[in-house]
Design an enzyme around this catalytic site. Structure first.
Site, PDB file in Angstrom:
ATOM      1  N   PHE A   2       0.844  -1.191   0.000  1.00  0.00           N
ATOM      2  CA  PHE A   2       0.000   0.000   0.000  1.00  0.00           C
ATOM      3  C   PHE A   2       0.885   1.249   0.000  1.00  0.00           C
ATOM      4  O   PHE A   2       2.103   1.156   0.139  1.00  0.00           O
ATOM      5  CB  PHE A   2      -0.918  -0.009   1.220  1.00  0.00           C
ATOM      6  N   SER A  47      -6.755  -7.722  -1.239  1.00  0.00           N
ATOM      7  CA  SER A  47      -6.289  -7.143   0.019  1.00  0.00           C
ATOM      8  C   SER A  47      -6.760  -5.701   0.137  1.00  0.00           C
ATOM      9  O   SER A  47      -6.629  -4.921  -0.814  1.00  0.00           O
ATOM     10  CB  SER A  47      -4.760  -7.187   0.092  1.00  0.00           C
ATOM     11  N   CYS A  54      -3.480  -5.122   6.631  1.00  0.00           N
ATOM     12  CA  CYS A  54      -3.772  -5.795   5.370  1.00  0.00           C
ATOM     13  C   CYS A  54      -4.706  -6.974   5.646  1.00  0.00           C
ATOM     14  O   CYS A  54      -4.328  -7.946   6.301  1.00  0.00           O
ATOM     15  CB  CYS A  54      -2.473  -6.298   4.735  1.00  0.00           C
ATOM     16  N   THR A  56      -7.932  -9.662   4.022  1.00  0.00           N
ATOM     17  CA  THR A  56      -8.379 -10.313   2.795  1.00  0.00           C
ATOM     18  C   THR A  56      -9.898 -10.302   2.693  1.00  0.00           C
ATOM     19  O   THR A  56     -10.596 -10.692   3.640  1.00  0.00           O
ATOM     20  CB  THR A  56      -7.882 -11.772   2.752  1.00  0.00           C
ATOM     21  N   ALA A  72      -7.356 -12.608  12.102  1.00  0.00           N
ATOM     22  CA  ALA A  72      -6.653 -13.697  12.768  1.00  0.00           C
ATOM     23  C   ALA A  72      -6.301 -13.316  14.212  1.00  0.00           C
ATOM     24  O   ALA A  72      -6.184 -12.132  14.544  1.00  0.00           O
ATOM     25  CB  ALA A  72      -5.377 -14.043  12.003  1.00  0.00           C
ATOM     26  N   HIS A 110       1.381  -4.595   7.632  1.00  0.00           N
ATOM     27  CA  HIS A 110       1.742  -5.503   8.715  1.00  0.00           C
ATOM     28  C   HIS A 110       2.039  -4.646   9.950  1.00  0.00           C
ATOM     29  O   HIS A 110       3.154  -4.162  10.137  1.00  0.00           O
ATOM     30  CB  HIS A 110       2.976  -6.330   8.340  1.00  0.00           C
ATOM     31  N   THR A 156       4.703  11.962   8.356  1.00  0.00           N
ATOM     32  CA  THR A 156       6.105  12.293   8.577  1.00  0.00           C
ATOM     33  C   THR A 156       6.354  12.606  10.048  1.00  0.00           C
ATOM     34  O   THR A 156       5.609  13.375  10.665  1.00  0.00           O
ATOM     35  CB  THR A 156       6.515  13.516   7.720  1.00  0.00           C
TER      36      THR A 156
END
Length: 239
Positions: A2, A47, A54, A56, A72, A110, A156
């Site tokens: 992404f 995704s 991320c 599914t 999960a 992640h 940033t």
């Protein structure tokens, strides 16, 4: 992969702790709506970054007004997705395609840890947010003027306090209308993904050093031998 440029803010329609349907997988599932603009080209298995995670796509309706994802156990431990409830807004971004401009930075989706908002101070038409990391070890990957993904938003770093494991960013007026961070207050949590570059560099250095230490003829071992020999000679010369 992404970019950290949020496409839209969706709404949590349903959070199910034990979804026994075929698309639920007998686990936690999340159904998100009010996001038809990013579902025009959706397919099962795609995704979608949801608050920086991320996930599914396991189901969507025929009219493509909502989609479902499974969450999960490891994701629940690492992120704040378990705190979501019906009606909450979530940042959404589809995975990049080959023709997308990388306007933010490379975001994997992640999440490394969560952080708590400990400061929110207006600065002109911008807002300075300060965050404290739950897992303090990740502060070593956060650098002044470097990138970070907060709830999936590429931002940033404007300040870092390594002793307190705190850092700050500035959210400009335009972004305040496009991401959920502007809706959050002191004490709220956010998902954090540090810049992958720092982790890659650290691992490369670690592997290289370990390999050189194991190799008696390596440049590092020869340098250490010379330094030890020099120090020993200096001590002997003083006797």
């Amino acid at each position: 992969m992404f970019t950290g440029l949020i496409e839209t803010i969706g709404t949590v329609l349903e959070y199910t702790t034990l979804d026994t349907s075929s698309s639920g997988g007998n686990g936690v599932s999340l159904t998100i709506g009010n996001c038809s603009e990013i579902l025009t080209d959706v397919h099962l298995g795609d995704s979608i970054s949801t608050n920086g995670v991320c996930l599914t796509v396991t189901e969507f309706d025929e009219g493509k007004t909502f989609f479902k994802v499974g969450i999960a156990p490891e994701t629940l431990r690492r992120t704040n997705l378990g705190d979501l409830k019906t009606g909450d807004g979530v940042n959404l971004e589809r995975a990049v395609t080959s023709d997308v401009r990388l306007g933010g930075h490379v975001v994997q989706g992640h999440v490394d840890t969560i952080a708590t908002i400990v400061g929110r101070v207006p600065d002109g038409n911008a807002i300075t947010f300060t965050f404290k990391l739950r897992d303090v070890e990740f502060i070593s990957y956060i650098v002044h003027k470097g990138f970070i993904a907060i709830d999936g938003t590429s931002l940033t770093i404007t300040n870092v306090d390594y002793d307190k494991a705190e850092f700050s960013i500035m959210l400009i007026s335009y972004s305040q209308e496009k991401v959920i961070l502007s809706r959050k207050s002191i004490g709220d949590s956010v998902n954090i993904e540090v810049d992958l570059t720092g982790k890659l560099i650290e691992k490369q250095i670690e592997v290289n050093l370990n390999n050189q230490i194991k190799n008696n003829d390596s440049v590092l071992n020869k340098l250490i031998e010379k330094l030890v020999e020099k120090k020993v000679n200096e001590l002997l010369s003083k006797k």
